[in-house]
Design an enzyme around this catalytic site. Structure first.
Site: not given
Length: 298
Positions: A47, A112, A138
């Site tokens: 990230t 999503y 994660y």
């Protein structure tokens, strides 16, 4: 089987040039800084590394740079972020990670489209069966809208090459439940993905951290970890509390925009991003740099 690593891993920022291309020279300089300060693992294209806007070829370029700079320090594993919300694509990219020398992969939950807990188990099982490489789950619901429930972690931990969890919730009750359900599975590692609660995570049985702060101050979290292991809880807590204002500043705008501002101040690249990320505000930048200058002297 031993844990992939214990202690401190840096979630490396990805340095870029003004046109958005990779700034490999600055990246390798940052890698050397991390290794010289003794971090226990390196996470590439996660990230903080803006992995969601990097191509797989670019991720492999960063991986090769990390492998080159690490050299023979094989005790410092290099972990590549290859997770996505597309299981087939994740399998393909994880195979490429293994073929190109990654020691492990970090796999974010699907975002999503998300899925059910049963779907999460199917997703991670499919990847683990296709690619024989250590896998870190994660859990970052603030980014993905998807939580890996403790029961799901415990089920996935039964798979030999699913070896760890990175948990970015900062929720000690979640950690407690995961540990309870893992039972005597001592080979499965638990890593914090929430810098402000790192010490609490360790006190509650965690094994280490995958950190944003350590891009700038790797030695500081290494010291927190060592102090606790030496039984010096009060000193460790004082250091963590002292670092927390700077840590908070790194998340006062969308990460990794503040950390790149500080890295620029330190001489590691510039504040260049790919849209939709843009450089942070002057207020956030100045505050982060001010707090960095205080924190580095703790």
């Amino acid at each position: 089987m031993t844990k992939l690593f214990t202690g401190i891993a840096t979630a490396l920022a990805t340095t870029m040039l003004e046109d958005g291309s990779l700034d490999i020279n600055a990246y390798e300089k940052l890698l050397k800084f991390q290794l010289d300060n003794g971090v226990n693992a390196l996470v590439v294209a996660g990230t903080t590394g803006e992995g969601s806007t990097l191509t797989m070829d670019e991720k492999l370029t960063l991986l090769q740079s990390a492998i080159k700079i690490r050299g023979n320090k094989k005790e410092c594993p290099i972990i590549l972020g290859t997770g996505s919300n597309n299981t087939a694509a994740t399998i393909k990219n994880t195979k490429l990670a293994k073929e190109n020398g990654a020691d492990a992969v970090l796999l974010v939950t699907p975002y999503y489209n998300k899925t059910s807990q049963r779907g999460l188990i199917a997703h991670y099982k499919a990847i683990a069966q296709e690619v024989d490489i250590p896998i870190i789950l994660y859990n970052v619901p603030g980014r993905t809208g998807m939580t890996i429930e403790p029961e799901t972690v415990a089920e996935l931990a039964k798979i030999e090459n699913i070896v760890a969890l990175k948990d970015a919730t900062g929720d000690m009750k979640y950690l407690e439940n995961v540990k309870r359900l893992l039972g005597d599975n001592d080979n499965f590692a638990l890593y914090s993905g929430d810098d402000p609660s790192f010490l609490n995570f360790l006190v509650n049985g965690g094994d280490g951290v995958i950190s944003v702060l350590t891009n700038c101050l790797p030695e500081s979290f290494i010291r927190v970890y060592k102090l606790l292991n030496e039984g010096k809880l009060r000193e460790a807590r004082e250091l963590q509390h002292g670092l927390n204002p700077f840590i908070r500043s790194l998340f006062s705008d969308v990460s990794p925009t503040p950390v790149k501002a500080v890295l620029k101040e330190m001489g590691y690249g510039d504040e260049y991003f790919r849209l939709p990320l843009i450089a942070t505000t002057d207020k956030v930048r100045n505050n982060a740099i001010e707090l960095y200058n205080i924190a580095k002297n703790l």
